[in-house]
Write a protein that holds these residues in place. Structure first.
Motif, PDB file in Angstrom:
ATOM      1  N   GLY A   1       0.805  -1.212   0.000  1.00  0.00           N
ATOM      2  CA  GLY A   1       0.000   0.000   0.000  1.00  0.00           C
ATOM      3  C   GLY A   1       0.834   1.256   0.000  1.00  0.00           C
ATOM      4  N   ALA A   2       0.138   2.376  -0.111  1.00  0.00           N
ATOM      5  CA  ALA A   2       0.781   3.689  -0.126  1.00  0.00           C
ATOM      6  C   ALA A   2      -0.126   4.682   0.577  1.00  0.00           C
ATOM      7  CB  ALA A   2       1.057   4.139  -1.554  1.00  0.00           C
ATOM      8  N   LEU A   3       0.451   5.802   0.977  1.00  0.00           N
ATOM      9  CA  LEU A   3      -0.297   6.830   1.691  1.00  0.00           C
ATOM     10  C   LEU A   3       0.177   8.188   1.211  1.00  0.00           C
ATOM     11  CD1 LEU A   3      -2.355   7.262   4.041  1.00  0.00           C
ATOM     12  CD2 LEU A   3      -0.375   7.370   5.577  1.00  0.00           C
ATOM     13  N   SER A   4      -0.739   9.009   0.723  1.00  0.00           N
ATOM     14  CA  SER A   4      -0.406  10.360   0.272  1.00  0.00           C
ATOM     15  C   SER A   4      -0.639  11.359   1.399  1.00  0.00           C
ATOM     16  CB  SER A   4      -1.269  10.748  -0.936  1.00  0.00           C
ATOM     17  OG  SER A   4      -1.014   9.889  -2.026  1.00  0.00           O
ATOM     18  N   ALA A   5       0.108  12.461   1.365  1.00  0.00           N
ATOM     19  CA  ALA A   5      -0.004  13.505   2.394  1.00  0.00           C
ATOM     20  C   ALA A   5      -0.041  12.891   3.781  1.00  0.00           C
ATOM     21  CB  ALA A   5      -1.235  14.367   2.135  1.00  0.00           C
ATOM     22  N   PRO A   6       0.971  12.129   4.156  1.00  0.00           N
ATOM     23  CA  PRO A   6       0.914  11.354   5.401  1.00  0.00           C
ATOM     24  C   PRO A   6       0.986  12.224   6.651  1.00  0.00           C
ATOM     25  CG  PRO A   6       3.102  11.251   4.473  1.00  0.00           C
ATOM     26  CD  PRO A   6       2.259  11.961   3.457  1.00  0.00           C
ATOM     27  N   THR A   7       0.329  11.766   7.695  1.00  0.00           N
ATOM     28  CA  THR A   7       0.522  12.299   9.044  1.00  0.00           C
ATOM     29  C   THR A   7       1.190  11.208   9.871  1.00  0.00           C
ATOM     30  OG1 THR A   7      -1.601  11.501   9.869  1.00  0.00           O
ATOM     31  CG2 THR A   7      -1.569  13.694   8.849  1.00  0.00           C
ATOM     32  N   ALA A   8       1.848  11.607  10.948  1.00  0.00           N
ATOM     33  CA  ALA A   8       2.519  10.618  11.793  1.00  0.00           C
ATOM     34  C   ALA A   8       1.524   9.609  12.355  1.00  0.00           C
ATOM     35  CB  ALA A   8       3.259  11.328  12.931  1.00  0.00           C
ATOM     36  N   GLU A   9       0.336  10.086  12.705  1.00  0.00           N
ATOM     37  CA  GLU A   9      -0.673   9.198  13.272  1.00  0.00           C
ATOM     38  C   GLU A   9      -1.155   8.167  12.253  1.00  0.00           C
ATOM     39  OE1 GLU A   9      -0.724  12.488  13.360  1.00  0.00           O
ATOM     40  OE2 GLU A   9      -0.268  12.854  15.493  1.00  0.00           O
ATOM     41  N   ALA A  10      -1.405   8.617  11.026  1.00  0.00           N
ATOM     42  CA  ALA A  10      -1.888   7.712   9.981  1.00  0.00           C
ATOM     43  C   ALA A  10      -0.819   6.681   9.621  1.00  0.00           C
ATOM     44  CB  ALA A  10      -2.311   8.497   8.746  1.00  0.00           C
ATOM     45  N   VAL A  11       0.443   7.124   9.584  1.00  0.00           N
ATOM     46  CA  VAL A  11       1.535   6.199   9.265  1.00  0.00           C
ATOM     47  C   VAL A  11       1.680   5.150  10.369  1.00  0.00           C
ATOM     48  CG1 VAL A  11       4.037   5.994   8.968  1.00  0.00           C
ATOM     49  CG2 VAL A  11       2.790   7.855   7.845  1.00  0.00           C
ATOM     50  N   ALA A  12       1.632   5.591  11.634  1.00  0.00           N
ATOM     51  CA  ALA A  12       1.770   4.659  12.758  1.00  0.00           C
ATOM     52  C   ALA A  12       0.652   3.627  12.752  1.00  0.00           C
ATOM     53  CB  ALA A  12       1.776   5.439  14.076  1.00  0.00           C
ATOM     54  N   GLU A  13      -0.561   4.062  12.454  1.00  0.00           N
ATOM     55  CA  GLU A  13      -1.685   3.126  12.409  1.00  0.00           C
ATOM     56  C   GLU A  13      -1.487   2.094  11.302  1.00  0.00           C
ATOM     57  OE1 GLU A  13      -6.571   3.115  11.928  1.00  0.00           O
ATOM     58  OE2 GLU A  13      -5.443   4.984  11.747  1.00  0.00           O
ATOM     59  N   ARG A  14      -1.051   2.540  10.123  1.00  0.00           N
ATOM     60  CA  ARG A  14      -0.823   1.612   9.009  1.00  0.00           C
ATOM     61  C   ARG A  14       0.293   0.618   9.357  1.00  0.00           C
ATOM     62  NH1 ARG A  14      -1.642   2.071   3.336  1.00  0.00           N
ATOM     63  NH2 ARG A  14      -3.170   3.680   3.881  1.00  0.00           N
ATOM     64  N   LEU A  15       1.344   1.093  10.003  1.00  0.00           N
ATOM     65  CA  LEU A  15       2.436   0.204  10.383  1.00  0.00           C
ATOM     66  C   LEU A  15       1.975  -0.847  11.393  1.00  0.00           C
ATOM     67  CD1 LEU A  15       5.476   2.634  10.735  1.00  0.00           C
ATOM     68  CD2 LEU A  15       5.185   0.835   9.031  1.00  0.00           C
ATOM     69  N   THR A  16       1.095  -0.455  12.300  1.00  0.00           N
ATOM     70  CA  THR A  16       0.562  -1.410  13.272  1.00  0.00           C
ATOM     71  C   THR A  16      -0.183  -2.530  12.570  1.00  0.00           C
ATOM     72  OG1 THR A  16       0.384   0.287  14.983  1.00  0.00           O
ATOM     73  CG2 THR A  16      -0.970  -1.688  15.253  1.00  0.00           C
ATOM     74  N   HIS A  17      -1.002  -2.169  11.598  1.00  0.00           N
ATOM     75  CA  HIS A  17      -1.749  -3.184  10.842  1.00  0.00           C
ATOM     76  C   HIS A  17      -0.792  -4.094  10.067  1.00  0.00           C
ATOM     77  CE1 HIS A  17      -5.464  -1.563  12.094  1.00  0.00           C
ATOM     78  NE2 HIS A  17      -5.477  -0.503  11.286  1.00  0.00           N
ATOM     79  N   LEU A  18       0.247  -3.491   9.485  1.00  0.00           N
ATOM     80  CA  LEU A  18       1.217  -4.305   8.742  1.00  0.00           C
ATOM     81  C   LEU A  18       1.951  -5.262   9.674  1.00  0.00           C
ATOM     82  CD1 LEU A  18       2.881  -1.773   6.268  1.00  0.00           C
ATOM     83  CD2 LEU A  18       1.274  -3.592   5.726  1.00  0.00           C
ATOM     84  N   GLY A  19       2.324  -4.787  10.865  1.00  0.00           N
ATOM     85  CA  GLY A  19       2.981  -5.649  11.822  1.00  0.00           C
ATOM     86  C   GLY A  19       2.100  -6.809  12.254  1.00  0.00           C
ATOM     87  N   ASP A  20       0.818  -6.536  12.445  1.00  0.00           N
ATOM     88  CA  ASP A  20      -0.120  -7.605  12.802  1.00  0.00           C
ATOM     89  C   ASP A  20      -0.242  -8.618  11.676  1.00  0.00           C
ATOM     90  OD1 ASP A  20      -0.556  -6.364  15.193  1.00  0.00           O
ATOM     91  OD2 ASP A  20      -2.435  -5.388  14.581  1.00  0.00           O
ATOM     92  N   LEU A  21      -0.254  -8.094  10.427  1.00  0.00           N
ATOM     93  CA  LEU A  21      -0.371  -8.974   9.270  1.00  0.00           C
ATOM     94  C   LEU A  21       0.823  -9.911   9.168  1.00  0.00           C
ATOM     95  CD1 LEU A  21      -1.761  -9.811   6.589  1.00  0.00           C
ATOM     96  CD2 LEU A  21      -0.531  -7.941   5.492  1.00  0.00           C
ATOM     97  N   VAL A  22       2.019  -9.363   9.345  1.00  0.00           N
ATOM     98  CA  VAL A  22       3.233 -10.165   9.266  1.00  0.00           C
ATOM     99  C   VAL A  22       3.250 -11.211  10.376  1.00  0.00           C
ATOM    100  CG1 VAL A  22       5.743 -10.096   9.499  1.00  0.00           C
ATOM    101  CG2 VAL A  22       4.578  -8.384   8.090  1.00  0.00           C
ATOM    102  N   ALA A  23       2.829 -10.796  11.582  1.00  0.00           N
ATOM    103  CA  ALA A  23       2.797 -11.740  12.708  1.00  0.00           C
ATOM    104  C   ALA A  23       1.807 -12.877  12.444  1.00  0.00           C
ATOM    105  CB  ALA A  23       2.422 -11.005  13.993  1.00  0.00           C
TER     106      ALA A  23
END
Length: 251
Positions: free
Chosen positions: A222-244
Motif C-alpha cells: 500500500g501507499a499513503l499520500s499527504a501522510p501524518t505521523a498518526e496515519a503512518v503509525a496506524e498503518r504500520l501497526t496493521h502491517l505488523g499484525d499482518l506479518v505476525a
C-alpha cells in the motif's frame, strides 16, 4: 511528471546460509521526479534491500531498475559505479564522513572520485544554502550530529544527482537535529526540484514526505499520500499484525 526512478518486478533472494530468503518479491514502483517518498515497513520487510537495489548498491536477482530513464541493471559493475557517482546521491544514518578531511573536502569527494572538476564555488553555494558556509574548513569532529548530517546532504547534492537516496538519515540524531535535517530534505525537493527516496522506521520522519510506500514480506503493501505521523503509525501497526499472523500460520 517524469519518473526519476522506476522499479520493474524486482526480486532479491539471499542464500548465504544455505536457505534461500526472499527479501524482495516482485516489487514494481515508480518515484516521480521532484517528489519526496518515504519507504516503510516492519523489520525484515525488505525496505533497505529495496533502497540498495534501487540505488545500484546491490543488484536484484531479477527485474529492472531505471534511474533518470537509464536502465541501471543493464550495465556492468564498473559502468554502474560511474553512473551512480554521477547521477545518484546518498545520505546514510552514520554520515560516512572522512575524519581527516575538512567539510569542503568531504563534500567534494564524490566529484573527485568521479573524475570531475572539484567546483569549490558550487560547494560553497550548497554549504551556504545549508547553513554551513562558515564551516567549510572545519573537520567533522568539530561539528554536531545535525551539522554532520547536513554535510552529508551537501555531499549528496553537489553533483546535482537525479535522485537522493536516504537510509535512516535521522536515526542517530536528537529530535531537534532530526527535524532540521528532515525540513532540509523537504526543501531540497520542493524548493530545488530534487527527488528524495528515504527509508525510515519513524512515522514522524515519514510525515515530512509527500507520500509513503509500505512494504511487508518483500511485497508492496500500500501507499499513503499527504501522510501524518498518526496515519503512518496506524498503518504500520496493521502491517505488523499482518506479518505476525502470516508467521504464525501453519504452512
Amino acid at each position: 511528471m517524469t519518473d526519476a526512478v522506476r522499479l520493474e518486478t524486482l526480486y532479491k533472494t539471499y542464500a548465504d546460509t544455505g536457505t534461500a530468503v526472499t527479501a524482495l518479491d516482485g516489487v514494481t514502483a515508480t518515484f516521480a521526479a521532484g517528489t519526496f517518498t518515504a519507504v516503510m515497513g516492519p523489520s525484515g520487510s525488505g525496505k533497505s534491500t529495496l533502497l540498495q537495489c534501487a540505488a545500484g548498491l546491490d543488484r536484484p536477482s531479477a527485474g529492472r531498475v531505471f534511474i533518470d530513464g537509464a536502465e541501471l541493471t543493464a550495465i556492468k559493475d564498473t559502468a554502474m559505479t560511474r553512473f551512480r557517482r554521477g547521477r545518484v546521491g546518498f545520505v546514510f544514518q552514520d554520515y560516512n564522513l572522512l575524519p581527516a578531511l575538512t567539510v569542503e573536502q568531504n563534500v567534494l569527494l564524490p566529484l573527485r572520485l568521479a573524475g570531475r572538476r572539484a567546483d569549490r564555488g558550487r560547494c560553497a553555494e550548497v554549504l551556504t544554502r545549508l547553513g554551513l558556509g562558515d564551516r567549510r574548513h572545519d573537520l567533522p569532529e568539530r561539528l554536531s550530529g545535525g551539522e554532520r548530517q547536513r554535510v552529508a546532504v551537501a555531499r549528496a547534492l553537489v553533483a546535482e544527482p537525479a535522485v537522493v537516496f536516504a537510509d535512516e538519515p535521522t536515526g542517530a540524531l536528537d529530535l531537534r537535529s532530526a527535524r532540521e535535517v528532515l525540513t532540509l530534505l523537504r526543501a531540497v525537493v520542493h524548493e530545488h526540484g530534487r527527488t528524495v527516496v528515504m527509508v525510515t522506521h519513524d512515522p514522524v520522519a515519514a510525515a515530512y514526505a509527500d507520500s509513503v510506500l509500505f512494504l511487508a514480506d518483500g511485497r508492496l503493501a500500500g501507499a499513503l499520500s499527504a501522510p501524518t505521523a498518526e496515519a503512518v503509525a496506524e498503518r504500520l501497526t496493521h502491517l505488523g499484525d499482518l506479518v505476525a499472523d502470516r508467521a504464525g500460520s501453519p504452512t
